[in-house]
Design an enzyme around this catalytic site. Structure first.
Site, short mmCIF file in Angstrom:
data_model
loop_
_atom_site.label_atom_id
_atom_site.label_comp_id
_atom_site.label_asym_id
_atom_site.label_seq_id
_atom_site.Cartn_x
_atom_site.Cartn_y
_atom_site.Cartn_z
N GLU A 146 27.04 -13.27 -25.83
CA GLU A 146 26.84 -14.66 -25.42
C GLU A 146 26.82 -15.53 -26.68
O GLU A 146 25.99 -15.30 -27.56
CB GLU A 146 25.52 -14.82 -24.66
CG GLU A 146 25.51 -14.13 -23.30
CD GLU A 146 24.16 -14.23 -22.58
OE1 GLU A 146 24.15 -14.30 -21.35
OE2 GLU A 146 23.11 -14.23 -23.26
N SER B 186 17.00 -13.22 -27.84
CA SER B 186 17.30 -13.09 -26.40
C SER B 186 16.63 -14.17 -25.60
O SER B 186 16.99 -14.38 -24.45
CB SER B 186 16.81 -11.77 -25.83
OG SER B 186 16.57 -10.82 -26.77
N ASN C 33 20.15 -13.06 -18.70
CA ASN C 33 18.73 -12.87 -18.41
C ASN C 33 18.21 -13.87 -17.39
O ASN C 33 17.19 -13.64 -16.76
CB ASN C 33 17.91 -12.95 -19.70
CG ASN C 33 17.99 -11.63 -20.45
OD1 ASN C 33 18.23 -10.58 -19.85
ND2 ASN C 33 17.82 -11.68 -21.76
N HIS D 213 24.47 -13.56 -29.16
CA HIS D 213 23.58 -12.63 -28.45
C HIS D 213 24.33 -11.39 -28.02
O HIS D 213 25.08 -11.40 -27.04
CB HIS D 213 22.95 -13.36 -27.25
CG HIS D 213 21.93 -12.55 -26.52
ND1 HIS D 213 21.73 -12.62 -25.17
CD2 HIS D 213 21.03 -11.63 -26.98
CE1 HIS D 213 20.76 -11.79 -24.83
NE2 HIS D 213 20.33 -11.19 -25.90
#
Ligand code: NAD
Length: 633
Positions: A156, A123, A194, A144
């Site tokens: 992702e 991540s 994120n 991801h």
């Protein structure tokens, strides 16, 4: 590009939360799946747990018994890493530790065939760093998934600098074939979700730290006005503050401690106190206490006023406004209600952004000393529309607007830095964190000049570094105003300079105060002035009228740069901080809006990097030009 064929076995390394979830997805999609874990028995336990999950899906009627059985027969725990030798794709989901992952990929490279694709579910680590010492770094990419992997559609696909484009294409096609929605991202800190999501928590914690708005009110406004599925504190309590803070810290560190990403002190304190959220029973909220109610205005009755405004109630669109007798409701543009009321005849009550025209709640703010009956008139009108009303303190950017503006700026920044396309950023945020609208699309809908304006207001009053407007966002904002960044602009800027020079040559008043025009381009001007001993008042600070004059001079230059004679027909200023003898003051003027013969220009007056005054001028063209449009040959 085709997806990896179903006949190709998939290897999973790491049988924890993510590895088991991804294994289930791959098996359900038709692949033979081999799970390896360094811990004794962990892979077998994961396979058993997946069997149980599949059985529950059958019980719930979301999966056919045959399909579940087939998927189960395709899953098996592997022994040593060598058991993954025949896999065409290996997905790593071991601990989030660079050295552990590097060692593992070295092992995989030795075991797997040269055509096998090696993916990491990291991540936060760099795909390039993980692949650094490999002989074939081109076959490594990020894949991801989000937790829980079987349920959440977003994946992702992350390309490092050396990832072979064909490998990324193959993973995109494969994720789609597995029923997921893939987006492409470059290997930069936080990838898309994120990184872009940081302000959702960051702004909420800042507001809470200010002590001027409570958590339940912030959550309620973002849910019921902004349309977010969960408020930022409810969501952070669910994710866990330790996890959320770790992501914030890693993005902040990876960006060289950029103030845009500075983690919240309050969240650090929650973590230090063990208030991690739902998993410890206490976070921002406590599970064993009733959830506090958001601040909501009591019903107001008996206010009768005629309210007018084109299009009715809709503070989801730029420039929205409605007028009553003594009150004007306006969509916030970042500045405070006091600034926008200025010395005007009517009280300006700001309305926070709503997702659409039918929210359940709306936040408003009036100037601190506004007549009580004006605020009640606004509240009564909004309640009459069936809305819950939260009366906020007169904060720059209120609650939803500052959140949406900072999210949109983060989305634009990710696009401008080449992390992902605008479409993929929006898809990622809608699917990865359930945003009601993609933040890029939202910023474009509200207008990039609105986004930049909210950031400018926050930069002026709170933190110039955290809320700085990137050059690309500034360019977008100017383009939204009808600007173009090409030779035409250069030409227009030359004309702007000539027009400004001509006007300045006759401006004896500004020159007598020692002002200098430092920069001019179409719609923009920077004018400086040194505070002389004869400019200070009885308090020993620069006379406010002279700060106003400096701002007014910058305004005059900026709005005359189109070579149309332009005068002010209104202006107001808010003083934020004093200036003293010897200070060099810098007035930076940006024309925000120009339509027909009128315009609006915002000027910020700085002492060093500190904003000491916010000025807004309204301009009107009068006949005539300042210089001949075309030079005679
Ligand atoms: P976890 O702790 O649940 O599982 C990790 C597993 O890896 C453990 O079973 C452990 O025994 C095993 N392991 C550790 N080192 C190993 C090695 N060298 N070889 C083989 N097995 C090894 O972790 P998780 O939450 O599933 O996270 C795994 C990865 O996925 C991490 O990189 C994490 O950042 C990422 N991720 C996690 C989430 C999430 O919400 N949990 C979401 C997206 C991505």
């Amino acid at each position: 590009m085709d997806a990896i064929a179903r006949s190709v076995p998939v290897g999973i390394v790491g049988a924890g939360t993510m590895g088991a979830g991804i294994a289930q997805v791959a098996a359900a999609a038709g692949h033979e799946v081999r799970i390896h874990d360094a811990a004794e028995g962990a892979a077998a336990a994961a396979v058993e747990a997946i069997f149980q999950r599949l059985a529950r899906l059958v019980d719930k009627g979301t999966m056919l018994a045959d399909e579940a059985e087939d998927a189960a027969t395709r899953l098996r725990p592997a022994g040593p890493l060598e058991d993954l030798a025949g896999c065409g794709l290996v997905i790593e989901a071991v601990a989030e530790d660079l050295e552990v992952k590097r060692a593992l990929f070295t092992g995989l490279e030795a075991v797997c065939g040269p055509d096998a694709v090696l993916a990491t579910n990291t991540s936060s680590l760099s795909v390039d760093a993980i692949a650094e010492s490999l002989a074939q770094p081109g076959r490594v990419a990020g894949l991801h998934f989000f937790n829980p992997a079987p349920l959440l559609p977003l994946v992702e696909v992350v390309s490092g600098a050396r990832t072979d484009p064909g490998v990324a294409d193959l993973l995109v096609a494969t994720a789609a074939a597995w029923g997921k929605t893939p987006v492409r991202a470059a290997s930069t800190p936080g990838f898309i979700v994120n990184r872009v999501a940081r302000p959702y928590y960051g702004e909420a914690f800042r507001l809470l730290e200010s002590g001027r708005v409570d958590a339940a009110t912030i959550d309620a406004l973002l849910r019921e006005s902004g349309g977010f599925r969960m408020g930022p504190f409810e969501l952070a309590d669910l994710i866990g503050h330790d996890v959320n803070l770790a992501v914030s810290r890693s993005v902040w560190e990876a960006f060289g401690r950029d103030p845009r990403f500075t983690p919240s002190v309050l969240q650090e304190r929650l973590v230090a106190d063990g208030r991690l959220g739902r998993k410890t029973g206490r976070g921002v909220y406590a599970d064993d206490e009733p959830r506090p109610a958001p601040s909501t205005a009591e019903p107001v009755s008996g206010t009768v006023a005629i309210w007018t405004g084109a299009g009715g109630f809709d503070p989801s669109v730029p420039g929205w406004t409605m007028s009553g007798d003594d009150v004007e409701l306006r969509l916030t543009d970042g500045r405070t209600a006091a600034q926008r009321t200025g010395g005007g005849p009517r009280t300006v009550v700001l309305v926070d952004v709503t997702l659409d025209r039918s929210p359940a709640r709306v936040g408003i703010a009036a100037p601190e000393h506004a007549p009580k009956e004006h605020v009640e008139a606004a509240v009564g009108f909004l309640q009459g529309l069936g809305l819950e009303v939260t009366v906020l303190p007169d904060l720059p950017g209120l609650v939803v607007a500052r959140t949406v503006a900072t999210l949109a700026a983060a989305a634009a920044d990710a696009v401008d830095s080449g992390v992902a396309t605008a479409e993929d950023v929006d898809t990622a945020m809608r699917l990865g964190v359930n945003y009601p609208r993609g933040p890029y699309e939202w910023g474009a809908a509200l207008g990039w000049n609105w986004v930049a304006g909210v950031l400018d207001a926050l930069a002026a009053t709170e933190d110039p570094g955290r809320y700085r407007v990137s050059p690309e966002l500034r360019r977008r904002a100017r383009e939204a105003d009808g600007w173009r960044d090409d030779a035409e602009v250069v030409e227009r800027d030359e004309l702007a300079r000539r027009a400004a020079d001509a006007m300045w040559a006759d401006d004896a008043a500004s020159q007598a105060l020692g002002m200098t025009v430092e920069q001019v381009s179409a719609g923009h001007a920077v004018v400086t002035m040194r505070v002389r001993p004869d400019m200070v008042n009885g308090h020993g600070i620069c006379h406010g009228g002279l700060v106003f004059t400096l701002a007014d001079s910058a305004f005059a230059v900026a709005c005359n740069t189109h070579n149309r004679r332009t005068v002010a027909f209104g202006a107001d200023i808010t003083f934020l901080a004093p200036a003293h003898e010897g200070d060099l003051l810098r007035a930076v003027a940006h024309e925000r809006h120009r339509s027909g013969r009128t315009g609006i220009c915002d000027v910020t007056v700085y002492r060093d990097d500190v904003a000491i005054g916010e000025f807004r001028g309204r301009s009107r063209e009068i006949p005539g030009t300042l210089v001949a449009d075309e030079e005679e040959p």
